[in-house]
Motif scaffolding. Structure first.
Motif, short mmCIF file in Angstrom:
data_model
loop_
_atom_site.label_atom_id
_atom_site.label_comp_id
_atom_site.label_asym_id
_atom_site.label_seq_id
_atom_site.Cartn_x
_atom_site.Cartn_y
_atom_site.Cartn_z
N TYR A 27 0.89 -1.18 0.00
CA TYR A 27 0.00 0.00 0.00
C TYR A 27 0.93 1.23 0.00
O TYR A 27 1.74 1.40 0.93
N ASN A 84 -3.24 -5.85 1.01
CA ASN A 84 -3.54 -5.08 -0.19
C ASN A 84 -2.17 -4.80 -0.80
O ASN A 84 -1.33 -4.21 -0.12
N LYS A 129 -13.62 -0.72 4.73
CA LYS A 129 -13.97 -1.88 3.91
C LYS A 129 -14.89 -2.80 4.71
O LYS A 129 -15.75 -3.46 4.16
N CYS A 167 1.12 -5.80 6.38
CA CYS A 167 -0.31 -5.59 6.13
C CYS A 167 -0.92 -6.94 5.77
O CYS A 167 -0.61 -7.50 4.72
N TYR A 214 2.66 3.83 3.02
CA TYR A 214 3.74 3.56 3.98
C TYR A 214 5.05 4.19 3.49
O TYR A 214 5.76 4.83 4.26
N ASP A 229 -0.90 -3.32 9.69
CA ASP A 229 -2.14 -2.79 9.11
C ASP A 229 -3.14 -3.93 8.97
O ASP A 229 -2.95 -4.83 8.14
C1 LIG Z 1 -3.93 -1.57 3.32
C2 LIG Z 1 -4.77 -0.37 3.55
N1 LIG Z 1 -4.62 0.33 4.68
C3 LIG Z 1 -5.33 1.42 4.91
C4 LIG Z 1 -6.25 1.88 3.99
C5 LIG Z 1 -6.95 3.16 4.29
O1 LIG Z 1 -8.25 3.05 4.52
P1 LIG Z 1 -9.10 4.20 5.19
O2 LIG Z 1 -8.27 5.43 5.32
O3 LIG Z 1 -10.26 4.41 4.27
O4 LIG Z 1 -9.47 3.65 6.52
C6 LIG Z 1 -6.46 1.19 2.80
C7 LIG Z 1 -7.42 1.68 1.80
O5 LIG Z 1 -7.52 1.29 0.69
C8 LIG Z 1 -5.69 0.03 2.57
O6 LIG Z 1 -5.83 -0.67 1.44
#
Ligand SMILES: Cc1ncc(COP(=O)(O)O)c(C=O)c1O
Length: 408
Positions: free
Chosen positions: A132, A186, A248, A182, A135, A214
């Motif tokens: 993501y 993602n 999500k 994470c 970071y 995460d």
């Molecule tokens: C791995 C990951 N962390 C954090 C987020 C952030 O999400 P939000 O700021 O909407 O809580 C996302 C959003 O796509 C994500 O994919």
């Protein structure tokens, strides 16, 4: 003369999703009749559940009365939500947290980006790759990442996650101070077992390192051996900060609410070797720079933990996971190599015939009018892969799969 923070100038101007949008727009201009379906960007599509809507209406009505009106709330969040989190997300997993270890945020993006303020600029960081992008970019902005050479930052240790290692990275060869993990991941949609995560916690404890964990997608886990929280692993309270999001889980991408756990046992060192607790430091940081998440959003989040809320939220998660299962089986049936999608709403697919991520993105856009996300946009080890999201509308997802099958 005011001098700019020139670390910002090192950041690429090309934001991945802006690049994708540009290419899709160019396609639509030349193909005005084409009906393009996006399985690209990771936003949700289904509406908020009734329990959440009702809680938001109720909170809004309260704000309309002089007795019920709320102005600035506590920076770390209202107790009603923090108690609901303790009781529902942690106690059933045998995790005992103190309420002051929970900080309500406005979504995980802000805190995953801001948390690096707690550590000195010259700490070394390691990230799983692909990743993501927040970071790394947040570390670039304060000069911790070094300079970029051929898509890699000089002061960042990349931990490749590929099909060869089952998307679980090996421990770093050289010692690092901070590791970003994470899971569910993602963009790869893959997960980590308790046994594998234990290795990381042990590494952090042995090397006096911190883990920024995460868990934004933990609600999509179904496999009992997959941890929902790093605190399921003994010792993690001494080395890990964890981020959660309702984005999500409950469709809060537009509502904005989540939370961050900073355990009271967690410390980092000064140059002279004094141990400093990070929990009060984060509270200090938040009290200075953050004025809390809106009362209405926090009441909305609380409603997710009611019996009706839980059931309704689960129904939407099941809806997305049904998409994911259909995507996995359709793509497999035509011979594609696909990963993830079982405990996460993302499918990670190897591009066929060795095409690059961007080449396959273009082939699919022009050949099937379907948008995916090029894996290389998430880091060097994402080259040769694309990501599909399961957050689409069900009928559109099925239509997109049919088109991919017809095209392939
Ligand atoms: C791995 C990951 N962390 C954090 C987020 C952030 O999400 P939000 O700021 O909407 O809580 C996302 C959003 O796509 C994500 O994919």
């Amino acid at each position: 003369m005011a001098l700019v923070n020139d670390h910002f100038l090192k950041l690429s101007n090309n934001y991945l999703f802006a690049d994708i949008a540009k290419k899709v727009t160019a396609f639509k201009v030349t193909h005005p009749k084409a009906d393009v379906i996006s399985l690209g960007i990771g936003d949700v599509t289904q509406p908020l559940c009734p329990a959440v809507i009702e809680a938001m209406h109720k909170a809004t009505d309260e704000m309309a009365t002089s007795q019920g009106f709320r102005g600035y709330g506590p920076e770390q969040g209202y107790d009603f939500l923090r108690e609901a989190i303790l009781k529902n997300d942690f106690l059933p997993r045998g995790i005992h947290l103190d309420i002051d270890e929970i900080f309500i945020n406005d979504g995980a993006k802000s805190d995953t980006g801001n948390i690096q303020e707690l550590i000195r600029w010259d700490n070394s960081i390691a990230v799983t790759d692909p990743i993501y992008p927040v970071y790394i970019d947040s570390n670039v902005m304060i000069g911790r990442a070094g300079v970029q050479e051929e898509g890699r930052w000089s002061n960042v240790t990349y931990l490749p996650c590929t099909s060869e290692n089952g998307f679980v990275p090996d421990l770093p060869e050289q010692r690092v101070d901070v590791i970003y993990l994470c899971y569910p991941n993602n963009p790869t949609g893959t997960v980590i077992s308790k046994q594998e995560l234990r290795k990381w916690v042990n590494y952090a404890l042995k090397n006096d390192a911190l883990i920024f964990y995460d868990a934004a997608y933990q609600a999509f886990i179904t496999d009992p051996d997959v941890p929902h929280s790093i605190y399921e692993i003994r010792g993690a309270r001494k080395c890990a900060i964890e981020f959660h999001s309702y984005s999500k889980t409950a469709g809060f991408t537009g509502v904005r609410c989540g939370y961050t756990i900073v355990p009271k046992d967690l410390t980092a060192s000064t140059l002279t070797g004094e141990r400093i607790h990070l929990n009060p430091l984060w509270l200090r940081r938040q009290s200075t720079k953050f004025n809390g998440t809106s009362y209405i959003s926090q009441r909305a989040a609380e409603a997710i933990y009611t019996p009706e809320g839980r059931q309704q939220v689960q129904k939407t998660i099941d809806y997305y996971m049904q998409n994911a299962h259909e995507m996995l089986s359709a793509l497999r049936s035509i011979g594609y190599e696909v990963y993830g999608g079982e405990n996460a709403p993302y499918i990670w697919m190897k591009t066929p015939h060795g095409s690059s991520s961007w080449q396959f993105f273009m082939d699919l856009l022009y050949g099937a009018n379907v948008v995916c996300t090029p894996g290389v946009g998430f880091g060097p080890s994402g080259e040769g892969y694309v990501r599909f999201t399961a957050f689409g509308n069900h009928e559109q997802t099925e239509e997109a799969l049919q088109r991919i099958m017809d095209y392939s």
